[in-house]
Motif scaffolding. Sequence first.
Motif: not given
Length: 163
Positions: A117-143
Amino acid sequence: MRLVALAFALLLSACGLKPMYSGGAAGNVAQGLSGIEVSPIEGKSGWLMRNALVDRLGAGKTGGGAQYRLDVRLDDKLEGLGLLSDDTVARERRTLRARYQLVDLSTGEIVLDASAGSDAGIDVVSSEYATIAAENTALENLTRQVADRIVTRLALKLRSGGQ
């Protein structure tokens, strides 16, 4: 200078280290890894994980049938951390855990039962699109990170004789 190089070579050979992938693509570990078929894994994270594992294992490159099957179950969690004064989340943590089993297809025996396993921290910003993109990128990197850990553990198991 040659004497120092010779002494270093002798010391290095005496340490007991052996190259994992000696023999290149024709070596025992590479051949063993390419003889592993990866079962389908549920969900988006499962699709990403299966593709990462197939890429790293070189599945199907041996030309023969698979000797092992890799069964993987994923646990993907996204949780909010760091509440601000207005009760909004400022940071998220994405955790990806994999429980996997290597099954010998000829006997049905479970050769390896482990987790990674692994984990990653994600900053939540005012742009919902940017937050969703960061969540997806984190998933790809963790995978990719978890797939690397799984393949390394499989290679170690195959190098030690598989059983």
